[in-house]
Design a protein around this motif. Sequence first.
Motif, PDB file in Angstrom:
ATOM      1  N   GLY A  67      75.920  30.323  32.703  1.00  0.00           N
ATOM      2  CA  GLY A  67      75.385  30.187  31.510  1.00  0.00           C
ATOM      3  C   GLY A  67      74.546  31.629  31.095  1.00  0.00           C
ATOM      4  O   GLY A  67      74.676  32.528  32.150  1.00  0.00           O
ATOM      5  N   ILE A  68      74.214  31.538  29.888  1.00  0.00           N
ATOM      6  CA  ILE A  68      73.553  32.626  29.391  1.00  0.00           C
ATOM      7  C   ILE A  68      72.280  32.658  30.066  1.00  0.00           C
ATOM      8  O   ILE A  68      71.693  33.967  30.366  1.00  0.00           O
ATOM      9  N   TRP A  69      71.700  31.592  30.194  1.00  0.00           N
ATOM     10  CA  TRP A  69      70.091  31.845  30.831  1.00  0.00           C
ATOM     11  C   TRP A  69      70.111  32.485  32.492  1.00  0.00           C
ATOM     12  O   TRP A  69      69.442  33.326  32.730  1.00  0.00           O
ATOM     13  N   GLY A  70      71.149  31.804  33.152  1.00  0.00           N
ATOM     14  CA  GLY A  70      71.370  32.306  34.586  1.00  0.00           C
ATOM     15  C   GLY A  70      71.631  33.800  34.607  1.00  0.00           C
ATOM     16  O   GLY A  70      71.550  34.596  35.673  1.00  0.00           O
ATOM     17  N   SER A  71      72.293  34.186  33.575  1.00  0.00           N
ATOM     18  CA  SER A  71      73.216  35.573  33.697  1.00  0.00           C
ATOM     19  C   SER A  71      72.198  36.415  33.310  1.00  0.00           C
ATOM     20  O   SER A  71      71.931  37.544  33.718  1.00  0.00           O
ATOM     21  N   ALA A  72      71.309  36.271  32.214  1.00  0.00           N
ATOM     22  CA  ALA A  72      70.449  36.962  31.742  1.00  0.00           C
ATOM     23  C   ALA A  72      69.335  37.227  32.579  1.00  0.00           C
ATOM     24  O   ALA A  72      68.709  38.484  32.770  1.00  0.00           O
ATOM     25  N   LEU A  73      68.694  36.167  33.254  1.00  0.00           N
ATOM     26  CA  LEU A  73      67.584  36.156  34.393  1.00  0.00           C
ATOM     27  C   LEU A  73      68.205  36.942  35.624  1.00  0.00           C
ATOM     28  O   LEU A  73      67.306  38.045  36.091  1.00  0.00           O
ATOM     29  N   PHE A  74      69.503  36.944  35.883  1.00  0.00           N
ATOM     30  CA  PHE A  74      70.013  37.735  37.100  1.00  0.00           C
ATOM     31  C   PHE A  74      70.165  39.253  36.566  1.00  0.00           C
ATOM     32  O   PHE A  74      69.846  40.020  37.481  1.00  0.00           O
ATOM     33  N   ALA A  75      70.585  39.395  35.466  1.00  0.00           N
ATOM     34  CA  ALA A  75      70.615  41.011  34.978  1.00  0.00           C
ATOM     35  C   ALA A  75      69.498  41.634  35.039  1.00  0.00           C
ATOM     36  O   ALA A  75      69.431  42.914  35.376  1.00  0.00           O
ATOM     37  N   VAL A  76      68.476  41.071  34.375  1.00  0.00           N
ATOM     38  CA  VAL A  76      67.115  41.652  34.490  1.00  0.00           C
ATOM     39  C   VAL A  76      66.645  41.783  35.802  1.00  0.00           C
ATOM     40  O   VAL A  76      66.041  42.944  36.073  1.00  0.00           O
ATOM     41  N   SER A  77      66.618  40.763  36.581  1.00  0.00           N
ATOM     42  CA  SER A  77      65.941  41.076  37.945  1.00  0.00           C
ATOM     43  C   SER A  77      66.778  42.165  38.756  1.00  0.00           C
ATOM     44  O   SER A  77      66.250  42.737  39.362  1.00  0.00           O
ATOM     45  N   THR A  78      68.192  42.048  38.611  1.00  0.00           N
ATOM     46  CA  THR A  78      68.894  43.159  39.407  1.00  0.00           C
ATOM     47  C   THR A  78      68.685  44.492  38.959  1.00  0.00           C
ATOM     48  O   THR A  78      68.722  45.510  39.604  1.00  0.00           O
ATOM     49  N   THR A  79      68.464  44.698  37.461  1.00  0.00           N
ATOM     50  CA  THR A  79      68.249  45.834  37.109  1.00  0.00           C
ATOM     51  C   THR A  79      66.753  46.568  36.979  1.00  0.00           C
ATOM     52  O   THR A  79      66.507  47.799  36.892  1.00  0.00           O
ATOM     53  N   LEU A  80      65.864  45.308  37.208  1.00  0.00           N
ATOM     54  CA  LEU A  80      64.371  46.084  37.444  1.00  0.00           C
ATOM     55  C   LEU A  80      64.095  46.110  39.095  1.00  0.00           C
ATOM     56  O   LEU A  80      62.870  46.723  39.138  1.00  0.00           O
ATOM     57  N   THR A  81      65.058  45.704  39.714  1.00  0.00           N
ATOM     58  CA  THR A  81      64.974  46.275  41.051  1.00  0.00           C
ATOM     59  C   THR A  81      66.027  47.227  41.329  1.00  0.00           C
ATOM     60  O   THR A  81      66.720  47.370  40.389  1.00  0.00           O
ATOM     61  N   SER A  82      66.255  47.623  42.588  1.00  0.00           N
ATOM     62  CA  SER A  82      67.179  48.714  42.979  1.00  0.00           C
ATOM     63  C   SER A  82      68.389  47.677  43.579  1.00  0.00           C
ATOM     64  O   SER A  82      69.181  48.079  44.138  1.00  0.00           O
ATOM     65  N   THR A  83      68.666  46.344  43.103  1.00  0.00           N
ATOM     66  CA  THR A  83      69.396  45.768  43.756  1.00  0.00           C
ATOM     67  C   THR A  83      71.109  45.971  43.262  1.00  0.00           C
ATOM     68  O   THR A  83      71.962  46.278  44.185  1.00  0.00           O
ATOM     69  N   GLY A  84      71.376  45.737  42.086  1.00  0.00           N
ATOM     70  CA  GLY A  84      72.629  46.403  41.486  1.00  0.00           C
ATOM     71  C   GLY A  84      73.656  45.284  41.527  1.00  0.00           C
ATOM     72  O   GLY A  84      74.708  45.321  41.200  1.00  0.00           O
ATOM     73  N   ALA A  85      73.030  44.041  42.519  1.00  0.00           N
ATOM     74  CA  ALA A  85      74.166  43.137  42.369  1.00  0.00           C
ATOM     75  C   ALA A  85      74.343  42.378  41.013  1.00  0.00           C
ATOM     76  O   ALA A  85      73.404  42.559  40.234  1.00  0.00           O
ATOM     77  N   VAL A  86      75.532  41.819  40.702  1.00  0.00           N
ATOM     78  CA  VAL A  86      75.628  41.133  39.276  1.00  0.00           C
ATOM     79  C   VAL A  86      76.295  40.028  39.532  1.00  0.00           C
ATOM     80  O   VAL A  86      77.152  39.565  40.183  1.00  0.00           O
ATOM     81  N   ASN A  87      75.958  39.002  38.599  1.00  0.00           N
ATOM     82  CA  ASN A  87      76.674  37.831  38.227  1.00  0.00           C
ATOM     83  C   ASN A  87      77.318  37.564  37.125  1.00  0.00           C
ATOM     84  O   ASN A  87      77.986  36.560  36.504  1.00  0.00           O
ATOM     85  N   SER A  88      77.372  38.618  36.171  1.00  0.00           N
ATOM     86  CA  SER A  88      78.031  38.707  34.876  1.00  0.00           C
ATOM     87  C   SER A  88      78.438  40.005  34.548  1.00  0.00           C
ATOM     88  O   SER A  88      78.028  41.252  35.343  1.00  0.00           O
ATOM     89  N   PHE A  89      79.349  40.158  33.477  1.00  0.00           N
ATOM     90  CA  PHE A  89      79.658  41.715  33.108  1.00  0.00           C
ATOM     91  C   PHE A  89      78.700  42.307  32.208  1.00  0.00           C
ATOM     92  O   PHE A  89      78.820  42.177  30.883  1.00  0.00           O
ATOM     93  N   HIS A  90      77.975  43.193  32.724  1.00  0.00           N
ATOM     94  CA  HIS A  90      77.042  43.789  31.675  1.00  0.00           C
ATOM     95  C   HIS A  90      77.502  44.675  30.595  1.00  0.00           C
ATOM     96  O   HIS A  90      77.152  44.810  29.613  1.00  0.00           O
ATOM     97  N   ASP A  91      78.699  45.013  30.865  1.00  0.00           N
ATOM     98  CA  ASP A  91      79.438  45.624  29.748  1.00  0.00           C
ATOM     99  C   ASP A  91      79.756  44.768  28.513  1.00  0.00           C
ATOM    100  O   ASP A  91      79.872  45.152  27.439  1.00  0.00           O
ATOM    101  N   SER A  92      79.735  43.570  28.750  1.00  0.00           N
ATOM    102  CA  SER A  92      80.014  42.476  27.722  1.00  0.00           C
ATOM    103  C   SER A  92      78.509  41.981  27.026  1.00  0.00           C
ATOM    104  O   SER A  92      78.637  41.264  26.105  1.00  0.00           O
TER     105      SER A  92
END
Length: 554
Positions: A325-350
């Motif tokens: 969902g949106i909440w889990g995707s947004a939380l993952f996106a923020v956490s992965t880009t504020l760290t140097s992780t780079g893993a994604v669970n959604s398409f940031h381009d969208s």
Amino acid sequence: MNDTLAGWLQIIALVGALALSIRPLGDYIAHILTTTRHLRVERGIYKLGGVDGEADQKWSAYLRSVLAFSAVSVVFLYGFQRLQNHLLQSLGFPAVKADQAFNTAASFVTNTNWQSYSGESTMGNLVQMAGLAVQNFVSAAVGIAVVAALIRGFTRERTDQVGNFWVDLTRVVVRLLLPLAVVFAVVLVASGVIQNFHGVQEITTLVGDKQSLTGGPVASQEAIKEIGTNGGGFYNANSAHPFENPNAWTNWLEIYLLLVISFSLPRTFGKMVGDKRQGYAILSVMVLIWAASVAIVTVNELHSVSSTAGHAAGGMMEGKEQRFGIWGSALFAVSTTLTSTGAVNSFHDSFTPGGGGMTIFNMMLGEVAPGGTGSGLYGILILAIIAVFVAGLMVGRTPEYLGKKLGAREMKFASLYILTTPAIVLIGAGTAMALPGERADMLNSGPHGFSEVLYAFTSAANNNGSAFAGITVTSNWWNTALGLAMLFGRFLPMVFVLALAGSLARQQPVPVTAGTLPTHRLQFVGLLSGVLLIVVGLTYFPALALGPLAEGLH
């Protein structure tokens, strides 16, 4: 349970779990980096490598060790990929082409884990396990080793020695990363992440169709991928793939894993400098930036004003997994880009212009909230030095931080550090936009197309590894340019960090006086947050104005 309540509960649970972990894990890392006792297995490794475990190194020798180890790692991983077709468990895949092998070797050695290839159709199991996964461990350990050297620069006096890189590297891998990875790999397997040595298997679906599925040692790589803020996925879909991230529980766990060490390191810093309040001040800034970013991205994705369809649907679900969902995707996106992780669970381009723009801005801040394993802490400590210097200018006093004077030499190193990454990002993106052939690789035009290019170089230079996608980056030029951006973005800042550590270690501490700026109070938290946003963030404002800001206004 509605989505809003579920979203709030996962955030509250995450904050609670991190809060419970910070103290014991931070203290344990401090013990690892300060104890004089060597484990038997560590002594065996030192003997094999010809390392004197009792000897310290000057900052220049420490730096040479970092660079030499990393250079050998790049060569080894490059050769491993080029010889893949001759190795066991190659699964019939051919050797990786030269430019792709260079890009991937640079990516994993620098803790970037940028992937311009599909993992399940490019890399055999042995390369995944003995090549890529090994770098997930040691590249994370290198970051922690470098920040340990910087902390010793604050704690030591009248010496030119900042520790032993080989000892730091070994201890972090053996005592921290390996145990955590083993435990959480088992947890992930129990939660549905696959772990096998199957190649491509054909199955019959419920409707009678045939489908090919690729198996592999996924859970063991997934655990260290998140714990070490690496991010490279076994599959092209990364943590959006159900074999890597099958359900909402594993999604939450992976977010926790990619944050826990980096949020614990400020506690390690406070413990090592003998003033835990200093660590909590740094942690407060990290938490403020992280929380603000989570709020901004979540609100933008829930209440899109740039998409009529998204607004009508109650949120932007394009490019997102239904199970998160949106909440889990947004939380993952923020956490992965504020760290140097780079893993994604959604398409940031969208993501919406506001949400996608924030993910770019997170990386532009230098990934310091909380940042990568080690790199986040030394990045924010450099900014703390800048903040103290700015405060010193205001009152006409020579700045001091943790008892060390910040003179011209120290400020030059700090200034070069904060200028290096923006220069790589802006020069790289500008060059790509100036070359017609590279512009042709953009699948979108206008501000969004520019955002894709800007995101690519921001991700590479900040050693993040996530991608906006929507841009073809598999050509010789893109593989080479982004590979160089990763190498320069990783190791040039380390040069300045270790030089600064050596300069601080040589000083005699100065006593605290009435004119000394308290760096453990709320006012310093505000000052450091302001410096972070203004000095670092606004460096990129013109580029952001041409990309996500222009798209949002349009």
